[in-house]
Design a protein around this motif. Structure first.
Motif, PDB file in Angstrom:
ATOM      1  N   ILE A 136       0.878  -1.174   0.000  1.00  8.41           N
ATOM      2  CA  ILE A 136       0.000   0.000   0.000  1.00  8.41           C
ATOM      3  C   ILE A 136       0.911   1.218   0.000  1.00  8.41           C
ATOM      4  O   ILE A 136       1.653   1.435   0.962  1.00  8.41           O
ATOM      5  N   LEU A 137       0.873   2.001  -1.071  1.00 10.30           N
ATOM      6  CA  LEU A 137       1.759   3.170  -1.179  1.00 10.30           C
ATOM      7  C   LEU A 137       1.062   4.447  -0.732  1.00 10.30           C
ATOM      8  O   LEU A 137       1.716   5.411  -0.370  1.00 10.30           O
ATOM      9  N   THR A 138      -0.281   4.438  -0.810  1.00 11.78           N
ATOM     10  CA  THR A 138      -1.056   5.594  -0.361  1.00 11.78           C
ATOM     11  C   THR A 138      -2.475   5.150  -0.008  1.00 11.78           C
ATOM     12  O   THR A 138      -2.954   4.124  -0.517  1.00 11.78           O
ATOM     13  N   THR A 139      -3.119   5.916   0.863  1.00  9.74           N
ATOM     14  CA  THR A 139      -4.560   5.733   1.111  1.00  9.74           C
ATOM     15  C   THR A 139      -5.260   7.081   0.904  1.00  9.74           C
ATOM     16  O   THR A 139      -6.303   7.331   1.506  1.00  9.74           O
ATOM     17  N   ASP A 140      -4.686   7.919   0.077  1.00 10.55           N
ATOM     18  CA  ASP A 140      -5.164   9.283  -0.171  1.00 10.55           C
ATOM     19  C   ASP A 140      -6.687   9.298  -0.400  1.00 10.55           C
ATOM     20  O   ASP A 140      -7.174   8.814  -1.431  1.00 10.55           O
ATOM     21  N   PRO A 141      -7.469   9.868   0.537  1.00 12.90           N
ATOM     22  CA  PRO A 141      -8.935   9.844   0.417  1.00 12.90           C
ATOM     23  C   PRO A 141      -9.467  10.659  -0.756  1.00 12.90           C
ATOM     24  O   PRO A 141     -10.625  10.505  -1.135  1.00 12.90           O
ATOM     25  N   SER A 142      -8.617  11.536  -1.341  1.00  8.25           N
ATOM     26  CA  SER A 142      -9.104  12.332  -2.473  1.00  8.25           C
ATOM     27  C   SER A 142      -9.353  11.454  -3.706  1.00  8.25           C
ATOM     28  O   SER A 142      -9.958  11.892  -4.677  1.00  8.25           O
ATOM     29  N   TRP A 143      -8.874  10.179  -3.655  1.00  8.18           N
ATOM     30  CA  TRP A 143      -9.160   9.255  -4.759  1.00  8.18           C
ATOM     31  C   TRP A 143     -10.522   8.576  -4.596  1.00  8.18           C
ATOM     32  O   TRP A 143     -10.947   7.815  -5.459  1.00  8.18           O
ATOM     33  N   MET A 144     -11.203   8.799  -3.461  1.00 10.52           N
ATOM     34  CA  MET A 144     -12.551   8.237  -3.314  1.00 10.52           C
ATOM     35  C   MET A 144     -13.523   9.097  -4.114  1.00 10.52           C
ATOM     36  O   MET A 144     -13.619  10.311  -3.897  1.00 10.52           O
ATOM     37  N   LEU A 145     -14.254   8.462  -5.015  1.00  9.72           N
ATOM     38  CA  LEU A 145     -15.132   9.174  -5.940  1.00  9.72           C
ATOM     39  C   LEU A 145     -16.253   9.902  -5.182  1.00  9.72           C
ATOM     40  O   LEU A 145     -16.772   9.379  -4.202  1.00  9.72           O
ATOM     41  N   THR A 146     -16.607  11.106  -5.662  1.00 12.80           N
ATOM     42  CA  THR A 146     -17.702  11.874  -5.047  1.00 12.80           C
ATOM     43  C   THR A 146     -18.738  12.232  -6.118  1.00 12.80           C
ATOM     44  O   THR A 146     -18.423  12.244  -7.315  1.00 12.80           O
ATOM     45  N   LEU A 147     -19.934  12.582  -5.669  1.00  6.68           N
ATOM     46  CA  LEU A 147     -20.967  13.037  -6.619  1.00  6.68           C
ATOM     47  C   LEU A 147     -20.497  14.292  -7.336  1.00  6.68           C
ATOM     48  O   LEU A 147     -20.746  14.485  -8.529  1.00  6.68           O
ATOM     49  N   GLU A 148     -19.793  15.170  -6.603  1.00  7.35           N
ATOM     50  CA  GLU A 148     -19.270  16.401  -7.183  1.00  7.35           C
ATOM     51  C   GLU A 148     -18.382  16.077  -8.394  1.00  7.35           C
ATOM     52  O   GLU A 148     -18.476  16.722  -9.436  1.00  7.35           O
ATOM     53  N   ARG A 149     -17.561  15.053  -8.233  1.00  9.67           N
ATOM     54  CA  ARG A 149     -16.617  14.710  -9.306  1.00  9.67           C
ATOM     55  C   ARG A 149     -17.310  14.087 -10.525  1.00  9.67           C
ATOM     56  O   ARG A 149     -16.752  14.035 -11.609  1.00  9.67           O
ATOM     57  N   LEU A 150     -18.547  13.621 -10.320  1.00  5.49           N
ATOM     58  CA  LEU A 150     -19.276  13.032 -11.460  1.00  5.49           C
ATOM     59  C   LEU A 150     -19.844  14.105 -12.394  1.00  5.49           C
ATOM     60  O   LEU A 150     -20.312  13.799 -13.482  1.00  5.49           O
ATOM     61  N   LYS A 151     -19.775  15.387 -11.960  1.00  5.30           N
ATOM     62  CA  LYS A 151     -20.427  16.458 -12.733  1.00  5.30           C
ATOM     63  C   LYS A 151     -19.846  16.623 -14.130  1.00  5.30           C
ATOM     64  O   LYS A 151     -20.541  17.078 -15.037  1.00  5.30           O
ATOM     65  N   THR A 152     -18.587  16.282 -14.302  1.00  4.54           N
ATOM     66  CA  THR A 152     -17.973  16.446 -15.634  1.00  4.54           C
ATOM     67  C   THR A 152     -18.189  15.211 -16.513  1.00  4.54           C
ATOM     68  O   THR A 152     -17.721  15.172 -17.648  1.00  4.54           O
ATOM     69  N   THR A 153     -18.856  14.203 -15.965  1.00  2.75           N
ATOM     70  CA  THR A 153     -19.033  12.963 -16.734  1.00  2.75           C
ATOM     71  C   THR A 153     -20.315  13.031 -17.542  1.00  2.75           C
ATOM     72  O   THR A 153     -21.134  13.946 -17.381  1.00  2.75           O
ATOM     73  N   ASN A 154     -20.505  12.018 -18.363  1.00  9.63           N
ATOM     74  CA  ASN A 154     -21.710  11.906 -19.167  1.00  9.63           C
ATOM     75  C   ASN A 154     -22.768  11.152 -18.355  1.00  9.63           C
ATOM     76  O   ASN A 154     -23.208  10.076 -18.762  1.00  9.63           O
ATOM     77  N   GLN A 155     -23.113  11.726 -17.181  1.00  7.19           N
ATOM     78  CA  GLN A 155     -24.020  11.062 -16.232  1.00  7.19           C
ATOM     79  C   GLN A 155     -23.593   9.605 -16.040  1.00  7.19           C
ATOM     80  O   GLN A 155     -24.384   8.666 -16.213  1.00  7.19           O
ATOM     81  N   ALA A 156     -22.336   9.473 -15.705  1.00  5.88           N
ATOM     82  CA  ALA A 156     -21.711   8.139 -15.698  1.00  5.88           C
ATOM     83  C   ALA A 156     -22.366   7.175 -14.732  1.00  5.88           C
ATOM     84  O   ALA A 156     -22.830   7.554 -13.657  1.00  5.88           O
ATOM     85  N   LYS A 157     -22.377   5.925 -15.159  1.00  4.56           N
ATOM     86  CA  LYS A 157     -22.743   4.821 -14.270  1.00  4.56           C
ATOM     87  C   LYS A 157     -21.479   4.395 -13.524  1.00  4.56           C
ATOM     88  O   LYS A 157     -20.387   4.339 -14.120  1.00  4.56           O
ATOM     89  N   VAL A 158     -21.637   4.104 -12.248  1.00  5.82           N
ATOM     90  CA  VAL A 158     -20.483   3.730 -11.422  1.00  5.82           C
ATOM     91  C   VAL A 158     -20.550   2.245 -11.109  1.00  5.82           C
ATOM     92  O   VAL A 158     -21.575   1.738 -10.646  1.00  5.82           O
ATOM     93  N   MET A 159     -19.425   1.585 -11.370  1.00  4.65           N
ATOM     94  CA  MET A 159     -19.367   0.130 -11.228  1.00  4.65           C
ATOM     95  C   MET A 159     -18.379  -0.263 -10.129  1.00  4.65           C
ATOM     96  O   MET A 159     -17.407   0.432  -9.872  1.00  4.65           O
ATOM     97  N   HIS A 160     -18.655  -1.380  -9.510  1.00  4.27           N
ATOM     98  CA  HIS A 160     -17.730  -1.986  -8.533  1.00  4.27           C
ATOM     99  C   HIS A 160     -18.103  -3.457  -8.443  1.00  4.27           C
ATOM    100  O   HIS A 160     -19.287  -3.814  -8.494  1.00  4.27           O
ATOM    101  N   CYS A 161     -17.119  -4.313  -8.260  1.00  4.28           N
ATOM    102  CA  CYS A 161     -17.397  -5.752  -8.262  1.00  4.28           C
ATOM    103  C   CYS A 161     -18.056  -6.229  -6.976  1.00  4.28           C
ATOM    104  O   CYS A 161     -18.676  -7.287  -6.960  1.00  4.28           O
ATOM    105  N   LEU A 162     -17.929  -5.452  -5.887  1.00  9.67           N
ATOM    106  CA  LEU A 162     -18.372  -5.849  -4.542  1.00  9.67           C
ATOM    107  C   LEU A 162     -17.573  -7.089  -4.085  1.00  9.67           C
ATOM    108  O   LEU A 162     -17.203  -7.896  -4.924  1.00  9.67           O
ATOM    109  N   PRO A 163     -17.284  -7.267  -2.808  1.00 13.08           N
ATOM    110  CA  PRO A 163     -17.708  -6.420  -1.698  1.00 13.08           C
ATOM    111  C   PRO A 163     -16.959  -5.087  -1.696  1.00 13.08           C
ATOM    112  O   PRO A 163     -15.821  -5.014  -2.154  1.00 13.08           O
ATOM    113  N   VAL A 164     -17.632  -4.052  -1.176  1.00  9.77           N
ATOM    114  CA  VAL A 164     -17.021  -2.729  -1.123  1.00  9.77           C
ATOM    115  C   VAL A 164     -17.031  -2.217   0.312  1.00  9.77           C
ATOM    116  O   VAL A 164     -18.014  -2.404   1.030  1.00  9.77           O
TER     117      VAL A 164
END
Ligand code: CP
Length: 315
Positions: free
Chosen positions: A247-275
């Motif tokens: 583990i080289l970093t746990t920088d929380p700024s890499w956790m996706l936010t709704l704010e950060r989705l504003k520049t997307t094409n109303q993106a769908k967010v995927m994850h394999c789970l468990p999360v």
């Protein structure tokens, strides 16, 4: 298809996706295919989705299913050739796999990496030996380096929701408190590189994946840059491949936010789970209309059923 351990085992990816969608519409159409056939599902690590979806998929095809939690219920396996087994291992993989092959027509196996020795993990020694000695078709339920059942379900989910012919798909690293395998990320990358998508990977410095899985992907180290006009964002943590298992970093700024989705094409967010909520991915996204995670998990069933059907048709 004889074995299903990576995208390379699939002759025609689109056909496999279409087969899964056909099964989703008509789950019991091929119930006769698995009559008097047995699948063994062998887990050396925990699972919820893979275990239940593969079991249900085999039942839909009329198969008998045997599940074994090898890590808790089986003998400790030795994998080294010529080992003098006077320590903790009790049974050699060449004996155990050969026995299981006599009881099963198909075997699914899950075996995670140890994340200590990169060369050992990336040689897929365990899987290769299991395939060699069991003598029946093998389905990867997640190996040291790949998780093809998950990636097929991911591609099915994209196929049935996409709004443009060639969507922009971004795989982004996310923080986590434990060192996780690269398998889901590697596997998603190799499937996306063969799909008709504009594929990007965003990760911090030191987290580049093995180049053999990201052949035609655009790799960037700035998440915001990658997210612009994205149609799909696949969020996943992985430990470093370069400084293997670290583990080289746990920088929380890499956790996706709704704010950060504003520049997307109303993106769908995927994850394999468990999360791990609010570490890897926030409640505000997981509980929003952007989340595709439940559809992905549901599609694990149709992915597994398409794979098992394809193998049953050859044996
Ligand atoms: N996504 C996935 O493989 O889930 P499980 O580990 O619960 O099987």
């Amino acid at each position: 298809m004889r074995n299903f351990t990576s995208v390379s085992d699939v002759e025609n990816i689109s056909k496999l996706v279409q087969s899964a969608l056909e099964l989703k519409a008509n789950p019991y159409k091929y119930k006769h295919l698995g009559e008097n056939k047995t699948i063994g599902l062998i887990f050396l690590n925990p699972s919820l989705r893979t275990r239940l979806s593969t079991q249900k998929a085999a039942l839909n095809l009329g198969m008998t299913v045997m599940v074994m939690n090898m890590d808790k219920e089986g003998w400790a396996l030795e994998t080294q050739d010529g080992a003098i087994m006077n320590h903790t291992t009790v049974e050699h993989i060449k004996d155990a796999a050969a026995v299981m092959g006599q009881y099963c027509d198909i075997i699914g196996v899950r075996s995670f990496p140890k994340l200590v020795d990169r060369e050992e993990d990336y040689s897929e020694d365990f899987f290769n030996k299991f395939i060699k000695y069991c003598g029946v078709p093998v389905i990867s339920l997640e190996s040291a380096t790949l998780h093809p059942c998950q990636s097929l379900a991911d591609l099915i989910s994209i196929t049935e929701t996409k709004k443009t012919a060639k969507p922009k798909v971004v795989l982004t690293w996310a923080p986590h408190i434990k060192p996780l395998p690269q398998a889901v990320a590697n596997s998603f990358a190799e499937w996306m590189c063969k799909a008709d998508v504009d594929f990007w990977v965003a990760n911090p410095e030191g987290y580049n994946l093995d180049t053999k899985y990201i052949s035609n992907a655009k790799v960037v180290h700035n998440q915001e840059d990658a997210l612009k006009n994205a149609d799909y964002i696949y969020v996943k943590n992985w430990s470093s491949y370069e400084q293997y298992g670290k583990i080289l970093t746990t920088d929380p700024s890499w956790m996706l936010t709704l704010e950060r989705l504003k520049t997307t094409n109303q993106a769908k967010v995927m994850h394999c789970l468990p999360v791990r909520r609010n570490v890897e991915l926030s409640d505000e996204i997981l509980d929003s209309e952007h989340a595709l995670v439940q559809q992905q998990a549901g599609n694990r069933l149709w992915a597994a059923q398409a794979v098992i059907k394809s193998i049953l048709e050859t044996i």
